[in-house]
Design a protein around this motif. Structure first.
Motif, PDB file in Angstrom:
ATOM      1  N   ALA A 154      28.443  30.425  21.166  1.00  0.00           N
ATOM      2  CA  ALA A 154      28.929  29.087  20.820  1.00  0.00           C
ATOM      3  C   ALA A 154      29.140  28.234  22.063  1.00  0.00           C
ATOM      4  O   ALA A 154      28.865  27.033  22.056  1.00  0.00           O
ATOM      5  CB  ALA A 154      30.223  29.190  20.021  1.00  0.00           C
ATOM      6  N   SER A 155      29.605  28.854  23.146  1.00  0.00           N
ATOM      7  CA  SER A 155      29.829  28.109  24.386  1.00  0.00           C
ATOM      8  C   SER A 155      28.522  27.563  24.937  1.00  0.00           C
ATOM      9  O   SER A 155      28.471  26.447  25.463  1.00  0.00           O
ATOM     10  CB  SER A 155      30.489  29.010  25.427  1.00  0.00           C
ATOM     11  OG  SER A 155      31.747  29.452  24.982  1.00  0.00           O
ATOM     12  N   TYR A 158      27.126  24.821  22.365  1.00  0.00           N
ATOM     13  CA  TYR A 158      27.933  23.600  22.360  1.00  0.00           C
ATOM     14  C   TYR A 158      28.464  23.276  23.754  1.00  0.00           C
ATOM     15  O   TYR A 158      29.599  22.845  23.907  1.00  0.00           O
ATOM     16  CB  TYR A 158      29.087  23.752  21.358  1.00  0.00           C
ATOM     17  CG  TYR A 158      28.625  23.593  19.931  1.00  0.00           C
ATOM     18  CD1 TYR A 158      28.597  22.354  19.308  1.00  0.00           C
ATOM     19  CD2 TYR A 158      28.166  24.693  19.209  1.00  0.00           C
ATOM     20  CE1 TYR A 158      28.142  22.210  18.002  1.00  0.00           C
ATOM     21  CE2 TYR A 158      27.699  24.570  17.909  1.00  0.00           C
ATOM     22  CZ  TYR A 158      27.697  23.319  17.315  1.00  0.00           C
ATOM     23  OH  TYR A 158      27.241  23.181  16.029  1.00  0.00           O
ATOM     24  N   GLU A 161      29.806  19.742  24.140  1.00  0.00           N
ATOM     25  CA  GLU A 161      30.726  19.429  23.050  1.00  0.00           C
ATOM     26  C   GLU A 161      31.482  18.127  23.293  1.00  0.00           C
ATOM     27  O   GLU A 161      31.681  17.330  22.373  1.00  0.00           O
ATOM     28  CB  GLU A 161      31.711  20.589  22.890  1.00  0.00           C
ATOM     29  CG  GLU A 161      32.790  20.376  21.854  1.00  0.00           C
ATOM     30  CD  GLU A 161      33.780  21.530  21.837  1.00  0.00           C
ATOM     31  OE1 GLU A 161      34.991  21.262  21.893  1.00  0.00           O
ATOM     32  OE2 GLU A 161      33.339  22.700  21.779  1.00  0.00           O
ATOM     33  N   LYS A 183      30.739  26.696  15.478  1.00  0.00           N
ATOM     34  CA  LYS A 183      30.977  27.618  16.587  1.00  0.00           C
ATOM     35  C   LYS A 183      31.434  28.982  16.075  1.00  0.00           C
ATOM     36  O   LYS A 183      30.996  30.028  16.572  1.00  0.00           O
ATOM     37  CB  LYS A 183      32.027  27.027  17.542  1.00  0.00           C
ATOM     38  CG  LYS A 183      31.527  25.827  18.323  1.00  0.00           C
ATOM     39  CD  LYS A 183      32.655  25.111  19.056  1.00  0.00           C
ATOM     40  CE  LYS A 183      33.267  25.952  20.140  1.00  0.00           C
ATOM     41  NZ  LYS A 183      34.289  25.190  20.906  1.00  0.00           N
TER      42      LYS A 183
END
Length: 213
Positions: A154-155, A158, A161, A183
């Motif tokens: 997810a990091s 995104y 973000e 996420k």
């Protein structure tokens, strides 16, 4: 049918894979703190000399099994940073030095200590504040079965973000309704695949992304 019966149960990796993952985390975190100590010192000096306030940002996050812990980062916002728990790319609370630290991800370096202590892993779901974990569905709460990570699927996905939230008229609502569920879905996909070799792949992808961006 009860809601709980409709949930998709996430399978944890074997105890052997988790043990090797933890061993990898401890060794690399210790080496990282040693090798990167000059970088840590320079970052600390830049933060301390360019804006009033402490060098480190400390905040309670929710970790493995729902146990709270204190996460460490280099402070990238002004001392009086009351407001939303999330930030956008235009957030006026962010200092000039903090903006550089965030862009290069150097603000995350103090989390090597979190990894060494066992609060976090190098790779895993990003830890959230209780305000957001309280909103998790029972299925989403399965991300708390493993240690949170400095980086992860997810990091990487995104990584921009802040820019996404900047375009929203209500960043907090956009995060809760759109970004956070997406996420968490990625984090749930990571858990069964968690192992040293996959973690190394994701760490490398993170480094490449930081350099490229």
């Amino acid at each position: 049918m009860p809601v709980l019966e409709q949930q998709v149960a996430v399978r944890l990796p074997s105890s052997g894979r988790l043990y090797r993952k933890r061993l990898f985390d401890m060794v690399c975190a210790a080496l990282g703190l040693l090798v990167l100590s000059p970088v840590l010192l320079v970052c600390a000096l830049l933060v301390g000399l360019t804006s009033p306030g402490g060098v480190l940002f400390r905040q309670e996050r929710i970790g493995k099994d729902g146990v709270p812990f204190t996460i460490y980062k280099f402070r990238s916002m002004r001392k009086d940073n009351a407001g939303l728990k999330i930030s956008t790319s235009r957030d006026t609370r962010i200092t000039p030095v903090g903006r550089v630290l965030r862009k290069t991800k150097l603000d995350e370096l103090p989390q090597l200590w979190n990894v060494l202590k066992g609060d976090m892993s190098f790779v895993g779901p990003r830890p959230e504040v209780r305000e957001y974990t309280d909103l998790y569905t029972p299925e989403q709460r399965q991300v708390l079965m493993v240690r949170p990570g400095v980086t992860g699927l997810a990091s990487i996905r995104y990584r921009n973000e802040n820019e996404l939230l900047t375009a929203s008229s209500d960043p907090n609502r956009t995060y809760i309704d759109e970004v956070m569920p997406a996420k968490l879905a990625l984090d749930l996909k990571y858990i069964p695949r968690a192992c040293v070799s996959y973690d190394i792949k994701l760490i490398w992808e993170t480094l490449v992304t930081v350099v490229r961006d």
